[in-house]
Enzyme design. Structure first.
Site, PDB file in Angstrom:
ATOM      1  N   GLY A  90      54.908  50.291  76.154  1.00 38.53           N
ATOM      2  CA  GLY A  90      56.124  50.021  76.907  1.00 38.53           C
ATOM      3  C   GLY A  90      57.411  50.264  76.143  1.00 38.53           C
ATOM      4  N   LEU A 103      73.014  45.364  87.235  1.00 35.71           N
ATOM      5  CA  LEU A 103      73.464  45.038  88.591  1.00 35.71           C
ATOM      6  C   LEU A 103      72.554  44.008  89.250  1.00 35.71           C
ATOM      7  CD1 LEU A 103      74.569  48.551  89.909  1.00 35.71           C
ATOM      8  CD2 LEU A 103      75.950  46.760  88.844  1.00 35.71           C
ATOM      9  N   ASP A 112      56.360  53.829  79.517  1.00 33.28           N
ATOM     10  CA  ASP A 112      57.701  53.902  78.941  1.00 33.28           C
ATOM     11  C   ASP A 112      57.755  54.592  77.589  1.00 33.28           C
ATOM     12  OD1 ASP A 112      58.481  52.525  81.166  1.00 33.28           O
ATOM     13  OD2 ASP A 112      59.262  50.760  80.113  1.00 33.28           O
ATOM     14  N   LYS A 140      62.772  39.450  90.163  1.00 31.69           N
ATOM     15  CA  LYS A 140      62.676  39.460  91.619  1.00 31.69           C
ATOM     16  C   LYS A 140      62.581  38.055  92.174  1.00 31.69           C
ATOM     17  CE  LYS A 140      63.064  43.640  91.042  1.00 31.69           C
ATOM     18  NZ  LYS A 140      63.298  43.422  89.609  1.00 31.69           N
ATOM     19  N   HIS A 153      60.944  50.258 117.976  1.00 30.55           N
ATOM     20  CA  HIS A 153      62.281  49.733 118.260  1.00 30.55           C
ATOM     21  C   HIS A 153      62.174  48.252 118.599  1.00 30.55           C
ATOM     22  CE1 HIS A 153      66.390  49.583 119.800  1.00 30.55           C
ATOM     23  NE2 HIS A 153      65.910  48.922 120.842  1.00 30.55           N
TER      24      HIS A 153
END
Length: 465
Positions: free
Chosen positions: A143, A185, A312, A50, A444
């Protein structure tokens, strides 16, 4: 010394489990093989990737400041400094976990853990010395590791895993990514922004397997406009080193004539596998499933009393936040509370630009399950804030039960999708209908108004299209 709980691994699942257990009064220790805490995520995964995604996005954005009337010189890349920026962020996060463990009076042992017997964890330090720790309960949170492709050797220089792709010393002119999943990606985006020609080879006929099909198709078009090249329905059968680069042999997945692709760097990003080797699971009789994952019941318990597993290494999406929630849940269960994870509401995000975010069911999953649904969709081209920001790629899609209007899935392609998805996650956690989301006042001008409009569109009453 004896403990109520020993957690093996201090990634997002492990350190969170340890902290929550300590909060609940359990005497807790952790064992970590790395010199720093945080696991793959903080050291060589989520956090460093990141940092590079952010820095490379800033580098690319700076090339278009003139469009907004901001005059600056053309940006130049100092990759060494960018990598140092990344490492500074990693160090800050890993030291933060170390502080939290100390703050919660958790004993931390550095070394490789092996379960010698139920209630016994043997820790082998780097110098080879051993010690055996006694405990009432063990949580395995070790993991996952990179999936290797048969016959393709990863040297982390020319043929790299995600680990090596975070440490390249120069920008490769030609980068070939094997695998069109999230990791491929994201890291492909980093190096494309910095100047690489990126080609993605994917065995399936689509990118982002498991995500909503319409989202994946739209996102592929966006990446194509950014300069990505895709070879879908293709498999890499050979990677040969050639001087400073490599030659890949690529064949159609369905069979056919092979072609070759030249690359300076090859990124192997075909997934991850549970990391369980060396734990002694076979000796103590912990059962694995046919994919090498530790089998657990609804309370994260293995078939061996006193041994639990999260993250994981067990079934479910390999996501840091899923592991964190499981860490909290297993600690609460061990403390006699009702720990629980709602697996129907676990968001997932691809941190490219634009981002892709999803929570709940895809259209394909609803169709396969025979569930009747209504879909509402709203494009960012019709959102005022997206227009002025020039971030109009993508859309929001909301899927709601045709009978009850309960929101079953939300899918977003667009700027800030990773933040926007949490509105949907909270709504779904409370069993909201699309009507509930549509009648919630949104500020908004914000990108979040597109979520409200998509909810309105479920009943075909969007205002701005």
């Amino acid at each position: 010394m004896s403990y109520d709980l020993i957690v093996i691994g201090t990634g997002p699942g492990g350190y969170v489990a340890a902290i929550r257990a300590a909060q609940l009064g359990l005497k807790t220790a952790v064992v970590e093989k790395r010199k720093t805490h945080g696991g793959t995520c903080l050291n060589i995964g989520c956090i460093p990737s990141k940092a590079l995604l952010h820095a490379s996005h800033m580098f690319q954005d700076a090339q278009h400041f003139a469009d907004m009337g901001i005059g600056v010189s053309a940006p130049t890349l100092d990759l060494k400094t960018m990598l140092a920026f990344k490492q500074e962020g990693v160090d800050g996060n890993t030291k933060g976990v170390e502080f939290l463990l100390k703050k919660n009076k958790i004993d931390a042992f550095t070394g490789t853990a092996r379960i010698a017997a139920p209630g016994q964890v043997e820790v082998t330090a780097e110098d080879g010395s051993n010690q055996v720790l006694e405990t009432k309960n063990i949580v395995i949170a070790t993991g996952s590791d990179v999936t290797r492709l048969p016959g393709i050797e990863i040297d982390e220089k020319v043929v790299v895993s995600s680990t090596g792709a975070l440490e390249l010393e120069s920008v490769p002119k030609r980068l070939v990514v094997i695998g069109a999943g999230v990791i491929g990606l994201e890291l492909g985006s980093v190096w494309r922004r910095l100047g690489s020609e990126v080609t993605v080879v994917e065995y399936l006929d689509r990118i982002l397997p498991g995500m909503d099909g319409e989202v994946a198709k739209n996102f592929q078009r966006i990446l194509g406009k950014q300069g990505f090249a895709f070879k879908l329905g293709a498999k890499v059968t050979k990677v040969e080193r050639t001087g400073n680069g490599a030659t890949l042999t690529v064949e159609p997945a369905a069979g056919g004539n092979a072609e070759t692709i030249e690359a300076d760097v090859v990124l192997v990003a075909v997934g991850r596998v549970p990391y369980t080797q060396g734990l002694g699971l076979d000796k103590v009789g912990v059962q694995l499933d046919n994919r090498g994952r530790i089998q657990t019941d609804a309370h994260f318990s293995t078939n061996v009393t006193g041994i639990y597993a999260i993250g994981d290494v067990i079934a479910g999406p390999m996501l840091a936040h899923k592991a964190e929630d499981e860490g909290v849940a297993v600690a609460e269960i061990l403390a006699g509370k009702a720990g629980h994870v709602n697996y129907d509401v676990i968001p997932s995000v691809v941190y490219t630009f634009p981002e892709v975010a999803s929570v709940g069911k895809t259209e394909e999953e609803l169709k396969a399950a025979g569930i009747a649904y209504n879909a509402g969709k709203f494009p960012f081209t019709a959102n005022g804030r997206a227009k002025v920001n020039r971030t109009t790629d993508g859309f929001v899609k909301i899927l709601a039960d045709a009978t009850t209007d309960k929101v079953l899935g939300v899918h977003i392609v667009g700027a800030e999708a990773g933040n926007l998805i949490h509105e949907a996650a909270i709504a779904m956690e409370f069993g909201a209908s699309s009507e509930d989301m549509a009648r919630t006042c949104h500020a908004h001008p914000t990108l979040a108004e597109a979520v409200k409009e998509a909810a309105l569109a479920v009943e075909k009453r969007a205002i701005h299209m």
